[in-house]
Design a protein around this motif. Structure first.
Motif, short mmCIF file in Angstrom:
data_model
loop_
_atom_site.label_atom_id
_atom_site.label_comp_id
_atom_site.label_asym_id
_atom_site.label_seq_id
_atom_site.Cartn_x
_atom_site.Cartn_y
_atom_site.Cartn_z
N VAL A 79 0.84 -1.20 0.00
CA VAL A 79 0.00 0.00 0.00
C VAL A 79 0.87 1.25 0.00
N GLN A 80 1.92 1.27 0.81
CA GLN A 80 2.81 2.42 0.88
C GLN A 80 3.53 2.65 -0.44
N LEU A 81 4.00 1.58 -1.06
CA LEU A 81 4.70 1.69 -2.35
C LEU A 81 3.75 2.22 -3.44
N GLU A 82 2.53 1.73 -3.44
CA GLU A 82 1.56 2.19 -4.44
C GLU A 82 1.22 3.66 -4.22
N ALA A 123 11.01 2.85 -9.36
CA ALA A 123 11.60 1.99 -8.34
C ALA A 123 10.52 1.34 -7.48
N CYS A 124 9.46 2.08 -7.18
CA CYS A 124 8.35 1.50 -6.42
C CYS A 124 7.69 0.37 -7.19
N VAL A 125 7.47 0.57 -8.48
CA VAL A 125 6.87 -0.47 -9.33
C VAL A 125 7.80 -1.68 -9.39
N LEU A 154 7.64 -3.50 -6.12
CA LEU A 154 6.35 -4.21 -6.02
C LEU A 154 6.38 -5.50 -6.83
N GLU A 155 6.94 -5.43 -8.02
CA GLU A 155 7.03 -6.62 -8.86
C GLU A 155 7.94 -7.69 -8.24
N SER A 156 8.96 -7.26 -7.53
CA SER A 156 9.85 -8.23 -6.89
C SER A 156 9.18 -8.93 -5.72
N LEU A 157 8.13 -8.33 -5.18
CA LEU A 157 7.41 -8.95 -4.08
C LEU A 157 6.50 -10.09 -4.56
#
Length: 124
Positions: free
Chosen positions: A80-83, A115-117, A120-123
């Motif tokens: 949520v924070q990254l988005e 970087a956030c995207v 997120l993809e690495s998660l």
């Protein structure tokens, strides 16, 4: 073989998290600097853009601190924070787009959003 793979995954995860935290810290620095250069007694539009830069700096700072915590275990909260950070960075970039002397800010905001995207993809 499994422990090597899991170690590599852990290193990659930590590197991605650190890269995202660095991008957030840089974006926060640039946004605060740029917002401080705008006249607080300017036009309504100028005030809106200044506040947008300050908000972006605050969200990026919180995101950086969250990613820097060792015990960052709440994956849903991190997502949520990254988005939120990605969205605020892109909004800030749109607000400053076309303004003279904002190339560094635009690059930092877009880099942070990317970087956030990526993190997120690495998660997944």
């Amino acid at each position: 073989m499994t422990s090597t793979t899991s170690q590599q995954d852990l290193y990659r995860f930590l590197e991605d998290r650190f890269a995202c935290a660095q991008a957030c810290a840089e974006c926060a620095r640039v946004c605060v600097l740029r917002a401080s250069l705008l006249e607080p007694d300017g036009t309504d539009e100028q005030e809106r853009v200044r506040r947008q830069g300050i908000m972006c700096a605050e969200v990026c700072d919180v995101t950086c601190r969250l990613l820097s915590e060792q015990n960052c275990q709440d994956e849903a909260g991190v997502r949520v924070q990254l988005e939120w950070c990605r969205t605020v960075c892109l909004d800030c970039a749109r607000g400053y787009d076309g303004r003279p002397g904002t190339d560094e800010l635009l690059a930092a905001c877009r880099s942070c959003a990317r970087a956030c995207v990526d993190f997120l993809e690495s998660l997944d």
